[in-house]
Design an enzyme around this catalytic site. Structure first.
Site, PDB file in Angstrom:
ATOM      1  N   ALA A  10      43.757   5.377  15.118  1.00  0.00           N
ATOM      2  CA  ALA A  10      42.903   6.516  14.784  1.00  0.00           C
ATOM      3  C   ALA A  10      42.722   6.705  13.282  1.00  0.00           C
ATOM      4  O   ALA A  10      41.842   7.441  12.845  1.00  0.00           O
ATOM      5  CB  ALA A  10      43.467   7.802  15.400  1.00  0.00           C
ATOM      6  N   HIS A 156      43.673   2.358  -6.724  1.00  0.00           N
ATOM      7  CA  HIS A 156      43.374   2.619  -5.314  1.00  0.00           C
ATOM      8  C   HIS A 156      42.822   4.039  -5.157  1.00  0.00           C
ATOM      9  O   HIS A 156      42.869   4.845  -6.087  1.00  0.00           O
ATOM     10  CB  HIS A 156      44.623   2.464  -4.445  1.00  0.00           C
ATOM     11  CG  HIS A 156      44.992   1.043  -4.173  1.00  0.00           C
ATOM     12  ND1 HIS A 156      45.756   0.298  -5.037  1.00  0.00           N
ATOM     13  CD2 HIS A 156      44.687   0.208  -3.138  1.00  0.00           C
ATOM     14  CE1 HIS A 156      45.924  -0.915  -4.550  1.00  0.00           C
ATOM     15  NE2 HIS A 156      45.280  -0.993  -3.397  1.00  0.00           N
ATOM     16  N   LYS A 160      46.167   7.146  -1.230  1.00  0.00           N
ATOM     17  CA  LYS A 160      47.267   6.188  -1.083  1.00  0.00           C
ATOM     18  C   LYS A 160      48.588   6.850  -1.463  1.00  0.00           C
ATOM     19  O   LYS A 160      48.680   7.513  -2.499  1.00  0.00           O
ATOM     20  CB  LYS A 160      47.014   4.952  -1.946  1.00  0.00           C
ATOM     21  CG  LYS A 160      48.033   3.838  -1.722  1.00  0.00           C
ATOM     22  CD  LYS A 160      47.574   2.539  -2.345  1.00  0.00           C
ATOM     23  CE  LYS A 160      48.594   1.422  -2.134  1.00  0.00           C
ATOM     24  NZ  LYS A 160      48.858   1.164  -0.690  1.00  0.00           N
TER      25      LYS A 160
END
Length: 268
Positions: A10, A156, A160
């Site tokens: 998911a 990133h 993260k």
């Protein structure tokens, strides 16, 4: 045809993995596993990933689909990954691990399964990054002891949770190994205040977290008069998804052992 289970289906990366498995020629989606108790349990995995109905319902219990799968792809959290390794050891399944952020103790626990489970464990599944590893080893041999400073810079997205990235650490290891160094002894992960001049044997790390950056890594070799930069930029998470599915099809035919993407690509 390798039957794949996507763990954490998911999540953002989970949906990418669902798409990659569904589109693969040498693998098929056998199961999509999500958090137990989620309101999405029972939803068609294709609809979850925006693919349309594919007749694979999500489940909250991987044991319920043990007979439908050959390999798990796991980009979740360290503790969940260790739980999934225990499942694989019990049921004779292989696993592809893209999870990062393991502690030293958790890595020891992971390694304890290498004689019982065929596993591919890699911080980055993209072909480009793994080719970069080989290039860095060559560059390090030529430059690392010739007065060149080495720095690893990574960026990133803002969501993260671990830093430096697992890929940054993998690249750092790639330059450290030919020089007989280790990141534990020579890695510098923060500089602040009056920290003094740079040591010659340092391998420095700098981390950026911002916006929706998929993943960018640069290893810098710099000396007086010149610098060399080796860079990889990912513009889509699908590069990781395709690599993970490729690894799953490969590891399904392997004996128990701990492998990485260098093994999968045949470039070790």
């Amino acid at each position: 045809m390798t039957r794949i289970a996507i763990m954490g289906a998911a999540g953002r990366m989970g949906r990418v993995l669902l798409t990659a498995a569904h589109q693969a020629d040498n693998a098929t989606l056998g199961a999509a596993v999500i958090r137990p108790g989620s309101s999405l349990v029972g939803v068609d995995a294709g609809e979850l990933a925006g693919l349309g109905r594919i007749d694979v319902a999500t489940t909250g219990d991987v044991r319920a689909v043990a007979d439908d799968i050959d390999v798990l792809i796991d980009f979740t959290t360290p503790q969940l990954t260790l739980d999934n390794l225990a499942f694989c050891a019990e049921h004779g399944k292989a696993i592809v691990i893209g999870t990062t952020g393991f502690t030293d103790e958790e890595l020891e626990a992971l390694d304890s399964y290498k004689d019982r489970v065929p596993m591919v464990f890699a911080a980055n599944m993209s072909t480009g990054v793994n080719l970069l590893v080989n290039l860095l080893k060559t560059a390090s041999k030529a430059l690392g002891d010739a007065g060149y400073d080495i720095e690893v810079i990574e960026a990133h997205h803002r969501h993260k949770v671990d830093a430096p990235s697992g890929t940054a650490l993998m690249l750092g290891d790639a330059v450290a190994e030919p020089l007989g160094r280790t990141l534990k002894e020579h890695g510098v992960f923060a500089r602040e205040g009056q920290c003094g001049p740079r040591r010659d044997d340092e391998i420095g790390f700098a981390t950026v977290r911002a916006g929706d950056i998929v993943g960018e890594h640069t290893v810098l070799f710099a000396t007086e008069g010149e610098r060399i930069e080796l860079t990889h930029k990912a513009s889509s998470r699908m590069t990781f998804g395709k690599g993970a599915v490729r690894a799953a099809a490969w590891v399904a035919t392997q004996p128990a052992g701990r492998f990485d993407m260098q093994d999968v690509l045949g470039i070790k």
